[in-house]
Design a protein around this motif. Structure first.
Motif, PDB file in Angstrom:
ATOM      1  N   TYR A  44       0.838  -1.197   0.000  1.00 42.26           N
ATOM      2  CA  TYR A  44       0.000   0.000   0.000  1.00 42.26           C
ATOM      3  C   TYR A  44       0.873   1.248   0.000  1.00 42.26           C
ATOM      4  N   LEU A  45       0.307   2.308  -0.485  1.00 40.77           N
ATOM      5  CA  LEU A  45       0.927   3.620  -0.366  1.00 40.77           C
ATOM      6  C   LEU A  45      -0.146   4.565   0.153  1.00 40.77           C
ATOM      7  N   GLN A  46      -0.063   4.872   1.435  1.00 41.16           N
ATOM      8  CA  GLN A  46      -0.976   5.826   2.046  1.00 41.16           C
ATOM      9  C   GLN A  46      -0.427   7.226   1.793  1.00 41.16           C
ATOM     10  N   MET A  47      -1.205   8.044   1.140  1.00 40.38           N
ATOM     11  CA  MET A  47      -0.764   9.389   0.780  1.00 40.38           C
ATOM     12  C   MET A  47      -1.660  10.409   1.469  1.00 40.38           C
ATOM     13  N   ASN A  48      -1.055  11.192   2.332  1.00 41.84           N
ATOM     14  CA  ASN A  48      -1.774  12.232   3.068  1.00 41.84           C
ATOM     15  C   ASN A  48      -1.271  13.612   2.654  1.00 41.84           C
ATOM     16  N   SER A  49      -2.029  14.622   3.001  1.00 41.90           N
ATOM     17  CA  SER A  49      -1.651  16.007   2.695  1.00 41.90           C
ATOM     18  C   SER A  49      -1.248  16.158   1.237  1.00 41.90           C
ATOM     19  N   LEU A  50      -2.059  15.642   0.369  1.00 37.00           N
ATOM     20  CA  LEU A  50      -1.728  15.656  -1.057  1.00 37.00           C
ATOM     21  C   LEU A  50      -1.683  17.071  -1.611  1.00 37.00           C
ATOM     22  N   LYS A  51      -0.788  17.255  -2.568  1.00 32.47           N
ATOM     23  CA  LYS A  51      -0.570  18.542  -3.211  1.00 32.47           C
ATOM     24  C   LYS A  51      -0.812  18.401  -4.709  1.00 32.47           C
ATOM     25  N   PRO A  52      -1.132  19.499  -5.382  1.00 38.29           N
ATOM     26  CA  PRO A  52      -1.315  19.400  -6.843  1.00 38.29           C
ATOM     27  C   PRO A  52      -0.092  18.822  -7.556  1.00 38.29           C
ATOM     28  N   GLU A  53       1.093  19.068  -7.040  1.00 34.43           N
ATOM     29  CA  GLU A  53       2.293  18.532  -7.682  1.00 34.43           C
ATOM     30  C   GLU A  53       2.447  17.026  -7.497  1.00 34.43           C
ATOM     31  N   ASP A  54       1.574  16.414  -6.702  1.00 30.86           N
ATOM     32  CA  ASP A  54       1.566  14.951  -6.594  1.00 30.86           C
ATOM     33  C   ASP A  54       0.786  14.307  -7.737  1.00 30.86           C
ATOM     34  N   THR A  55       0.134  15.112  -8.544  1.00 31.48           N
ATOM     35  CA  THR A  55      -0.637  14.592  -9.663  1.00 31.48           C
ATOM     36  C   THR A  55       0.264  13.837 -10.631  1.00 31.48           C
ATOM     37  N   ALA A  56      -0.076  12.582 -10.887  1.00 28.71           N
ATOM     38  CA  ALA A  56       0.744  11.729 -11.752  1.00 28.71           C
ATOM     39  C   ALA A  56       0.089  10.360 -11.866  1.00 28.71           C
ATOM     40  N   GLY A  57       0.588   9.568 -12.797  1.00 25.68           N
ATOM     41  CA  GLY A  57       0.289   8.146 -12.794  1.00 25.68           C
ATOM     42  C   GLY A  57       1.216   7.473 -11.808  1.00 25.68           C
ATOM     43  N   TYR A  58       0.671   6.619 -10.961  1.00 25.66           N
ATOM     44  CA  TYR A  58       1.470   5.932  -9.945  1.00 25.66           C
ATOM     45  C   TYR A  58       1.580   4.458 -10.311  1.00 25.66           C
ATOM     46  N   TYR A  59       2.796   3.970 -10.216  1.00 28.89           N
ATOM     47  CA  TYR A  59       3.097   2.608 -10.642  1.00 28.89           C
ATOM     48  C   TYR A  59       3.816   1.856  -9.513  1.00 28.89           C
ATOM     49  N   CYS A  60       3.462   0.599  -9.325  1.00 28.16           N
ATOM     50  CA  CYS A  60       4.262  -0.236  -8.434  1.00 28.16           C
ATOM     51  C   CYS A  60       5.141  -1.145  -9.288  1.00 28.16           C
ATOM     52  N   ALA A  61       6.243  -1.532  -8.713  1.00 23.63           N
ATOM     53  CA  ALA A  61       7.215  -2.347  -9.425  1.00 23.63           C
ATOM     54  C   ALA A  61       7.925  -3.257  -8.428  1.00 23.63           C
ATOM     55  N   THR A  62       8.490  -4.335  -8.959  1.00 24.33           N
ATOM     56  CA  THR A  62       9.197  -5.250  -8.084  1.00 24.33           C
ATOM     57  C   THR A  62      10.359  -5.901  -8.823  1.00 24.33           C
ATOM     58  N   VAL A  63      11.308  -6.352  -8.041  1.00 20.56           N
ATOM     59  CA  VAL A  63      12.461  -7.070  -8.576  1.00 20.56           C
ATOM     60  C   VAL A  63      13.012  -7.933  -7.457  1.00 20.56           C
ATOM     61  N   ARG A  64      13.593  -9.061  -7.835  1.00 22.52           N
ATOM     62  CA  ARG A  64      14.278  -9.893  -6.859  1.00 22.52           C
ATOM     63  C   ARG A  64      15.627  -9.242  -6.589  1.00 22.52           C
ATOM     64  N   TRP A  65      15.901  -8.973  -5.309  1.00 23.66           N
ATOM     65  CA  TRP A  65      17.023  -8.099  -4.974  1.00 23.66           C
ATOM     66  C   TRP A  65      17.754  -8.653  -3.781  1.00 23.66           C
ATOM     67  N   PHE A  66      19.078  -8.765  -3.889  1.00 24.67           N
ATOM     68  CA  PHE A  66      19.864  -9.379  -2.818  1.00 24.67           C
ATOM     69  C   PHE A  66      20.833  -8.405  -2.165  1.00 24.67           C
ATOM     70  N   ARG A  67      20.753  -7.132  -2.513  1.00 23.02           N
ATOM     71  CA  ARG A  67      21.633  -6.149  -1.913  1.00 23.02           C
ATOM     72  C   ARG A  67      20.930  -5.485  -0.734  1.00 23.02           C
ATOM     73  N   PRO A  68      21.687  -4.877   0.183  1.00 21.59           N
ATOM     74  CA  PRO A  68      21.052  -4.270   1.367  1.00 21.59           C
ATOM     75  C   PRO A  68      20.292  -2.989   1.066  1.00 21.59           C
ATOM     76  N   ASN A  69      20.603  -2.338  -0.055  1.00 17.89           N
ATOM     77  CA  ASN A  69      19.907  -1.088  -0.346  1.00 17.89           C
ATOM     78  C   ASN A  69      18.610  -1.373  -1.085  1.00 17.89           C
ATOM     79  N   ILE A  70      17.732  -0.398  -1.153  1.00 17.29           N
ATOM     80  CA  ILE A  70      16.511  -0.484  -1.950  1.00 17.29           C
ATOM     81  C   ILE A  70      16.721   0.337  -3.212  1.00 17.29           C
ATOM     82  N   PRO A  71      16.607  -0.264  -4.359  1.00 17.85           N
ATOM     83  CA  PRO A  71      16.879   0.478  -5.596  1.00 17.85           C
ATOM     84  C   PRO A  71      15.881   1.606  -5.823  1.00 17.85           C
ATOM     85  N   ARG A  72      16.367   2.655  -6.474  1.00 13.06           N
ATOM     86  CA  ARG A  72      15.548   3.851  -6.676  1.00 13.06           C
ATOM     87  C   ARG A  72      15.327   4.218  -8.129  1.00 13.06           C
ATOM     88  N   THR A  73      15.956   3.518  -9.044  1.00 10.52           N
ATOM     89  CA  THR A  73      15.810   3.886 -10.446  1.00 10.52           C
ATOM     90  C   THR A  73      14.903   2.889 -11.163  1.00 10.52           C
TER      91      THR A  73
END
Length: 127
Positions: free
Chosen positions: A81-110
């Motif tokens: 889930y993504l709970q979004m509060n205090s929404l602003k007009p600049e939050d307007t967009a298409g929102y997408y979820c994505a996944t990958v099998r990942w073995f590194r300690p960081n969470i990828p951002r790209t």
């Protein structure tokens, strides 16, 4: 193969809230990370939030989402889930979820680091 289906988008006034859902099916793995991205017209897809099950459900957020958005999961439902509060007009967009099998300690951002994507759900915030 993993299938992702988002829902929960809509039209909301500035200051309002929405909760997006992303249901995963198919070959989901315990080492997956899940990410939420958004893309506004004419702009590149950008990272919003990420969650890692292998790192103890750790979450990270982009600067504009910190303090307003919360990412969570329900493993029994294979849903994030993504709970979004205090929404602003600049939050307007298409929102997408994505996944990958990942073995590194960081969470990828790209976007290129993620393998599977949902079809997206539109969020429109009016001023």
């Amino acid at each position: 193969q993993v299938q992702l289906v988002e829902s929960g988008g809509g039209l909301v006034q500035a200051g309002g809230s929405l909760r997006l859902s992303c249901v995963a099916s198919g070959r989901t793995f315990g080492n997956n990370v899940m990410g939420w991205f958004r893309q506004a017209p004419g702009k590149e897809r950008e990272f919003v939030a990420g969650l890692s099950w292998s790192a103890g459900l750790s979450t990270i957020y982009t600067g504009s989402a910190k303090g307003r958005f919360t990412m969570s999961s329900d493993n029994a439902k294979n849903t994030v889930y993504l709970q979004m509060n205090s929404l602003k007009p600049e939050d307007t967009a298409g929102y997408y979820c994505a996944t990958v099998r990942w073995f590194r300690p960081n969470i990828p951002r790209t976007p290129g680091q993620y393998e599977y994507w949902g079809q997206g759900t539109q969020v429109t915030v009016s001023s």
